[in-house]
Motif scaffolding. Structure first.
Motif, mmCIF file in Angstrom:
data_model
loop_
_atom_site.group_PDB
_atom_site.id
_atom_site.type_symbol
_atom_site.label_atom_id
_atom_site.label_comp_id
_atom_site.label_asym_id
_atom_site.label_seq_id
_atom_site.Cartn_x
_atom_site.Cartn_y
_atom_site.Cartn_z
ATOM 1 N N ASN A 3 0.808 -1.213 0.000
ATOM 2 C CA ASN A 3 0.000 0.000 0.000
ATOM 3 C C ASN A 3 0.843 1.265 0.000
ATOM 4 O OD1 ASN A 3 -2.450 -1.375 -0.111
ATOM 5 N ND2 ASN A 3 -2.450 -1.665 2.083
ATOM 6 N N ARG A 40 -6.817 3.798 -6.848
ATOM 7 C CA ARG A 40 -6.527 2.402 -7.167
ATOM 8 C C ARG A 40 -5.336 2.371 -8.116
ATOM 9 N NH1 ARG A 40 -10.025 -1.823 -10.724
ATOM 10 N NH2 ARG A 40 -9.807 -0.153 -12.224
ATOM 11 N N TRP A 64 -0.378 -1.734 -4.257
ATOM 12 C CA TRP A 64 -1.596 -1.175 -3.680
ATOM 13 C C TRP A 64 -2.705 -2.197 -3.768
ATOM 14 C CZ3 TRP A 64 -1.524 3.529 -1.424
ATOM 15 C CH2 TRP A 64 -2.729 4.141 -1.110
ATOM 16 N N TYR A 67 -9.399 -0.540 -3.673
ATOM 17 C CA TYR A 67 -9.676 0.893 -3.666
ATOM 18 C C TYR A 67 -9.482 1.439 -2.248
ATOM 19 C CZ TYR A 67 -11.989 0.746 -8.208
ATOM 20 O OH TYR A 67 -12.267 0.601 -9.540
ATOM 21 N N VAL A 68 -8.927 2.627 -2.159
ATOM 22 C CA VAL A 68 -8.879 3.352 -0.899
ATOM 23 C C VAL A 68 -9.718 4.599 -1.115
ATOM 24 C CG1 VAL A 68 -7.419 4.650 0.681
ATOM 25 C CG2 VAL A 68 -6.632 2.474 -0.213
ATOM 26 N N SER A 69 -10.631 4.868 -0.188
ATOM 27 C CA SER A 69 -11.494 6.036 -0.346
ATOM 28 C C SER A 69 -11.330 6.995 0.823
ATOM 29 C CB SER A 69 -12.957 5.608 -0.479
ATOM 30 O OG SER A 69 -13.391 4.981 0.700
ATOM 31 N N TYR A 92 -0.900 3.920 2.649
ATOM 32 C CA TYR A 92 -2.131 3.596 3.359
ATOM 33 C C TYR A 92 -1.823 2.560 4.429
ATOM 34 C CZ TYR A 92 -6.658 1.841 4.671
ATOM 35 O OH TYR A 92 -7.744 1.471 5.412
ATOM 36 N N LYS A 95 -6.130 2.466 8.554
ATOM 37 C CA LYS A 95 -7.278 3.299 8.226
ATOM 38 C C LYS A 95 -6.920 4.776 8.045
ATOM 39 C CE LYS A 95 -10.599 0.211 10.288
ATOM 40 N NZ LYS A 95 -11.744 0.051 11.146
ATOM 41 N N ILE A 97 -4.528 7.483 5.336
ATOM 42 C CA ILE A 97 -3.732 7.660 4.137
ATOM 43 C C ILE A 97 -2.782 8.825 4.377
ATOM 44 C CG2 ILE A 97 -5.354 9.178 2.940
ATOM 45 C CD1 ILE A 97 -4.609 7.539 0.370
ATOM 46 N N ALA A 106 -9.056 7.275 6.019
ATOM 47 C CA ALA A 106 -9.420 6.650 4.741
ATOM 48 C C ALA A 106 -9.889 5.229 5.014
ATOM 49 C CB ALA A 106 -8.226 6.652 3.797
ATOM 50 N N SER A 107 -10.536 4.630 4.024
ATOM 51 C CA SER A 107 -10.967 3.255 4.199
ATOM 52 C C SER A 107 -10.631 2.433 2.967
ATOM 53 C CB SER A 107 -12.462 3.183 4.512
ATOM 54 O OG SER A 107 -13.197 3.760 3.465
ATOM 55 N N LEU A 108 -10.350 1.169 3.189
ATOM 56 C CA LEU A 108 -10.012 0.228 2.127
ATOM 57 C C LEU A 108 -11.290 -0.511 1.752
ATOM 58 C CD1 LEU A 108 -7.473 -0.871 0.635
ATOM 59 C CD2 LEU A 108 -7.398 -2.651 2.363
#
Length: 114
Positions: A3, A40, A64, A67-69, A92, A95, A97, A106-108
């Motif tokens: 990541n 991504r 990576w 998706y990381v949002s 990342y 939790k 980034i 952030a969340s995965l």
């Protein structure tokens, strides 16, 4: 390292400007504050997308997962205070980034939510 992505700072800043939701800002500021960004890495290309737009950075190196949002408003601080280094690192973990020196929640996720 897992990541982690390394890319050119100028490429990331151009992508953020492309994603900027100008019309949303004028229409509904609440929509802008709740807008999510998804990152991504696909075949050495970084895909950055929102519900309304997408930017693909052609050269990105790293490893990576999925998706990381996170919220779009955090990217805005990179426009206001751009990093001075030629390359930028995105990490990342736990939790969160980290983009250059900026750290935020952030969340995965396994798939894009839209």
């Amino acid at each position: 390292m897992k990541n982690e992505i390394l890319l050119l700072t100028k490429d990331l800043l151009k992508a953020i400007e492309k994603l900027m939701p100008g019309k949303i800002t004028r229409i509904n500021k609440k929509s802008n504050s709740e807008l999510k960004v998804f990152l991504r890495l696909v075949e050495n290309k970084l895909e950055i997308s929102t519900l309304y737009s997408k930017a693909i950075l052609p050269i990105a190196n790293g490893d990576w997962d999925d998706y990381v949002s996170f919220e779009f408003k955090f990217l805005m601080s990179l426009i206001k205070f751009p990093p001075i280094n030629e390359q930028i690192k995105i990490l990342y973990a736990d939790k969160k980034i980290k983009i250059d020196t900026l750290i935020f929640p952030a969340s995965l996720t396994k798939a894009k939510r839209f």
